[in-house]
Design a protein around this motif. Structure first.
Motif, PDB file in Angstrom:
ATOM      1  N   MET A 151       0.825  -1.209   0.000  1.00  0.00           N
ATOM      2  CA  MET A 151       0.000   0.000   0.000  1.00  0.00           C
ATOM      3  C   MET A 151       0.857   1.257   0.000  1.00  0.00           C
ATOM      4  O   MET A 151       0.451   2.306  -0.481  1.00  0.00           O
ATOM      5  CB  MET A 151      -0.903   0.006   1.227  1.00  0.00           C
ATOM      6  CG  MET A 151      -1.939  -1.105   1.253  1.00  0.00           C
ATOM      7  SD  MET A 151      -3.257  -0.863   0.056  1.00  0.00           S
ATOM      8  CE  MET A 151      -4.105   0.516   0.805  1.00  0.00           C
ATOM      9  N   GLY A 152       2.079   1.147   0.510  1.00  0.00           N
ATOM     10  CA  GLY A 152       2.971   2.295   0.556  1.00  0.00           C
ATOM     11  C   GLY A 152       3.565   2.675  -0.783  1.00  0.00           C
ATOM     12  O   GLY A 152       4.255   3.696  -0.894  1.00  0.00           O
ATOM     13  N   SER A 161      -6.621   7.940   4.805  1.00  0.00           N
ATOM     14  CA  SER A 161      -8.015   7.776   4.376  1.00  0.00           C
ATOM     15  C   SER A 161      -8.190   8.021   2.885  1.00  0.00           C
ATOM     16  O   SER A 161      -9.151   7.531   2.277  1.00  0.00           O
ATOM     17  CB  SER A 161      -8.924   8.725   5.174  1.00  0.00           C
ATOM     18  OG  SER A 161      -8.552  10.077   4.957  1.00  0.00           O
ATOM     19  N   GLU A 162      -7.260   8.767   2.273  1.00  0.00           N
ATOM     20  CA  GLU A 162      -7.393   9.084   0.853  1.00  0.00           C
ATOM     21  C   GLU A 162      -7.094   7.888  -0.050  1.00  0.00           C
ATOM     22  O   GLU A 162      -7.354   7.944  -1.244  1.00  0.00           O
ATOM     23  CB  GLU A 162      -6.464  10.244   0.498  1.00  0.00           C
ATOM     24  CG  GLU A 162      -6.870  11.565   1.147  1.00  0.00           C
ATOM     25  CD  GLU A 162      -6.026  12.725   0.669  1.00  0.00           C
ATOM     26  OE1 GLU A 162      -5.122  12.485  -0.155  1.00  0.00           O
ATOM     27  OE2 GLU A 162      -6.254  13.856   1.124  1.00  0.00           O
ATOM     28  N   PRO A 216      -7.426   3.603  -7.681  1.00  0.00           N
ATOM     29  CA  PRO A 216      -8.072   2.282  -7.780  1.00  0.00           C
ATOM     30  C   PRO A 216      -7.189   1.145  -7.277  1.00  0.00           C
ATOM     31  O   PRO A 216      -7.704   0.093  -6.886  1.00  0.00           O
ATOM     32  CB  PRO A 216      -8.341   2.151  -9.296  1.00  0.00           C
ATOM     33  CG  PRO A 216      -8.354   3.558  -9.805  1.00  0.00           C
ATOM     34  CD  PRO A 216      -7.376   4.312  -8.960  1.00  0.00           C
ATOM     35  N   PHE A 217      -5.876   1.354  -7.255  1.00  0.00           N
ATOM     36  CA  PHE A 217      -4.965   0.309  -6.808  1.00  0.00           C
ATOM     37  C   PHE A 217      -5.232  -0.084  -5.358  1.00  0.00           C
ATOM     38  O   PHE A 217      -5.280  -1.271  -5.020  1.00  0.00           O
ATOM     39  CB  PHE A 217      -3.516   0.795  -6.956  1.00  0.00           C
ATOM     40  CG  PHE A 217      -2.513  -0.070  -6.256  1.00  0.00           C
ATOM     41  CD1 PHE A 217      -2.099  -1.279  -6.800  1.00  0.00           C
ATOM     42  CD2 PHE A 217      -1.960   0.325  -5.044  1.00  0.00           C
ATOM     43  CE1 PHE A 217      -1.171  -2.071  -6.155  1.00  0.00           C
ATOM     44  CE2 PHE A 217      -1.042  -0.456  -4.384  1.00  0.00           C
ATOM     45  CZ  PHE A 217      -0.637  -1.662  -4.939  1.00  0.00           C
ATOM     46  N   SER A 218      -5.426   0.898  -4.482  1.00  0.00           N
ATOM     47  CA  SER A 218      -5.549   0.630  -3.047  1.00  0.00           C
ATOM     48  C   SER A 218      -6.768  -0.215  -2.693  1.00  0.00           C
ATOM     49  O   SER A 218      -6.639  -1.230  -2.008  1.00  0.00           O
ATOM     50  CB  SER A 218      -5.572   1.951  -2.272  1.00  0.00           C
ATOM     51  OG  SER A 218      -4.393   2.693  -2.528  1.00  0.00           O
ATOM     52  N   ASP A 248     -11.158  -1.209   6.240  1.00  0.00           N
ATOM     53  CA  ASP A 248     -11.263  -1.661   7.633  1.00  0.00           C
ATOM     54  C   ASP A 248     -10.226  -2.727   7.953  1.00  0.00           C
ATOM     55  O   ASP A 248      -9.694  -2.765   9.072  1.00  0.00           O
ATOM     56  CB  ASP A 248     -12.672  -2.205   7.909  1.00  0.00           C
ATOM     57  CG  ASP A 248     -13.731  -1.113   7.840  1.00  0.00           C
ATOM     58  OD1 ASP A 248     -13.351   0.083   7.881  1.00  0.00           O
ATOM     59  OD2 ASP A 248     -14.930  -1.447   7.728  1.00  0.00           O
ATOM     60  N   ARG A 249      -9.913  -3.569   6.994  1.00  0.00           N
ATOM     61  CA  ARG A 249      -8.898  -4.596   7.221  1.00  0.00           C
ATOM     62  C   ARG A 249      -7.513  -3.956   7.352  1.00  0.00           C
ATOM     63  O   ARG A 249      -6.699  -4.377   8.186  1.00  0.00           O
ATOM     64  CB  ARG A 249      -8.890  -5.602   6.067  1.00  0.00           C
ATOM     65  CG  ARG A 249      -7.887  -6.736   6.223  1.00  0.00           C
ATOM     66  CD  ARG A 249      -8.145  -7.537   7.485  1.00  0.00           C
ATOM     67  NE  ARG A 249      -7.202  -8.642   7.622  1.00  0.00           N
ATOM     68  CZ  ARG A 249      -7.126  -9.420   8.703  1.00  0.00           C
ATOM     69  NH1 ARG A 249      -7.947  -9.202   9.733  1.00  0.00           N
ATOM     70  NH2 ARG A 249      -6.242 -10.400   8.763  1.00  0.00           N
ATOM     71  N   PHE A 250      -7.261  -2.945   6.572  1.00  0.00           N
ATOM     72  CA  PHE A 250      -5.976  -2.239   6.657  1.00  0.00           C
ATOM     73  C   PHE A 250      -5.805  -1.589   8.024  1.00  0.00           C
ATOM     74  O   PHE A 250      -4.740  -1.692   8.647  1.00  0.00           O
ATOM     75  CB  PHE A 250      -5.891  -1.175   5.558  1.00  0.00           C
ATOM     76  CG  PHE A 250      -4.626  -0.373   5.595  1.00  0.00           C
ATOM     77  CD1 PHE A 250      -3.483  -0.821   4.943  1.00  0.00           C
ATOM     78  CD2 PHE A 250      -4.559   0.841   6.282  1.00  0.00           C
ATOM     79  CE1 PHE A 250      -2.307  -0.082   4.979  1.00  0.00           C
ATOM     80  CE2 PHE A 250      -3.402   1.582   6.317  1.00  0.00           C
ATOM     81  CZ  PHE A 250      -2.266   1.125   5.669  1.00  0.00           C
ATOM     82  N   TRP A 251      -6.846  -0.938   8.523  1.00  0.00           N
ATOM     83  CA  TRP A 251      -6.764  -0.279   9.829  1.00  0.00           C
ATOM     84  C   TRP A 251      -6.574  -1.305  10.939  1.00  0.00           C
ATOM     85  O   TRP A 251      -5.867  -1.049  11.928  1.00  0.00           O
ATOM     86  CB  TRP A 251      -8.025   0.537  10.083  1.00  0.00           C
ATOM     87  CG  TRP A 251      -8.002   1.877   9.430  1.00  0.00           C
ATOM     88  CD1 TRP A 251      -8.803   2.316   8.414  1.00  0.00           C
ATOM     89  CD2 TRP A 251      -7.132   2.978   9.750  1.00  0.00           C
ATOM     90  NE1 TRP A 251      -8.489   3.607   8.072  1.00  0.00           N
ATOM     91  CE2 TRP A 251      -7.479   4.044   8.882  1.00  0.00           C
ATOM     92  CE3 TRP A 251      -6.112   3.156  10.665  1.00  0.00           C
ATOM     93  CZ2 TRP A 251      -6.819   5.271   8.914  1.00  0.00           C
ATOM     94  CZ3 TRP A 251      -5.459   4.388  10.707  1.00  0.00           C
ATOM     95  CH2 TRP A 251      -5.808   5.425   9.837  1.00  0.00           C
ATOM     96  N   LEU A 252      -7.189  -2.461  10.813  1.00  0.00           N
ATOM     97  CA  LEU A 252      -7.036  -3.504  11.828  1.00  0.00           C
ATOM     98  C   LEU A 252      -5.595  -4.001  11.880  1.00  0.00           C
ATOM     99  O   LEU A 252      -5.016  -4.161  12.962  1.00  0.00           O
ATOM    100  CB  LEU A 252      -7.998  -4.662  11.534  1.00  0.00           C
ATOM    101  CG  LEU A 252      -7.966  -5.816  12.537  1.00  0.00           C
ATOM    102  CD1 LEU A 252      -8.408  -5.328  13.917  1.00  0.00           C
ATOM    103  CD2 LEU A 252      -8.859  -6.962  12.068  1.00  0.00           C
ATOM    104  N   LEU A 253      -5.008  -4.234  10.709  1.00  0.00           N
ATOM    105  CA  LEU A 253      -3.611  -4.670  10.673  1.00  0.00           C
ATOM    106  C   LEU A 253      -2.682  -3.564  11.165  1.00  0.00           C
ATOM    107  O   LEU A 253      -1.673  -3.840  11.826  1.00  0.00           O
ATOM    108  CB  LEU A 253      -3.232  -5.076   9.244  1.00  0.00           C
ATOM    109  CG  LEU A 253      -3.909  -6.328   8.686  1.00  0.00           C
ATOM    110  CD1 LEU A 253      -3.485  -6.556   7.242  1.00  0.00           C
ATOM    111  CD2 LEU A 253      -3.569  -7.540   9.531  1.00  0.00           C
TER     112      LEU A 253
END
Length: 210
Positions: free
Chosen positions: A10-11, A19-20, A31-33, A40-45
């Protein structure tokens, strides 16, 4: 493991705010992200992401305490990998760079003279032509001056390292205003014209250079 690779990937796309990455705006959408991982899964990790076991960390002030312990082996692996995938030119640039950071950190520095005034100071070794970062070291506190450094006094004491130039002095093209004598500096000072590599690397990271 596959999910963690997507998490790190993601980086690859830089946004001003996390959030963007999932915004639906026509201007800022990527669209890649969303295709890689739901928000929500990203924030959990992100909440539970660790590179080292906190139980093995020594408290500050104890002998052998490592300020970079939380970076685990990833920090060393990244530093070592940078120099293996690119063959630099003859001239290299070594300078300090500020990584923006406003969090709670014992070795965070504040430098009012820098465009990025608060953050983590890093010493970088870059290719003078392309700006590619070959090595970097994060500053975690004061240390002594290397014994192999050659020092001379200009406006302040400057320490220099070179495997090309010798310690002999050479005219620098300037004349002392009071005495009229030619000013001589160590020959390595003539190589200062190659010191822009770190600045170019910073511009590339910031997106100012195509």
């Amino acid at each position: 493991m596959a999910e963690m690779k997507r998490f790190i990937a993601m980086g690859f796309v830089v946004q001003l705010d996390i959030s963007e990455y999932w915004t639906t705006s026509v201007v800022n959408s990527t669209p890649f992200s969303p295709s890689v991982m739901p928000r929500d899964r990203f924030w959990l990790l992100m909440c539970f992401f660790h590179l080292a076991n906190n139980n093995g960390q020594l408290r500050r002030g104890n002998a052998g305490q490592n300020p970079l312990y939380k970076l685990g082996s990833l920090y060393k692996n990244i530093v070592c990998s940078f120099g293996t995938v690119f063959r630099p030119h003859q001239h290299l640039s070594m300078d300090e760079e500020m990584v923006p950071w406003r969090g709670n950190l014992s070795f965070r520095v504040h430098n009012p003279d820098k465009p990025k005034k608060n953050g983590i100071k890093a010493y970088m070794l870059c290719d003078a032509v392309t700006g590619y970062c070959l090595r970097f070291k994060l500053y975690t506190g004061k240390s002594g001056t290397p014994d192999c450094a050659n020092g001379y006094h200009d406006r302040k004491v400057v320490y220099l390292l070179s495997t090309i130039e010798e310690a002999a002095k050479a005219p620098c093209g300037r004349v002392a205003p009071r005495t009229g004598t030619t000013i001589e500096n160590p020959a390595i000072v003539n190589a200062f014209k190659y010191m822009g590599g770190v600045d170019r690397s910073d511009q590339m990271v910031s997106g100012d250079v195509l």
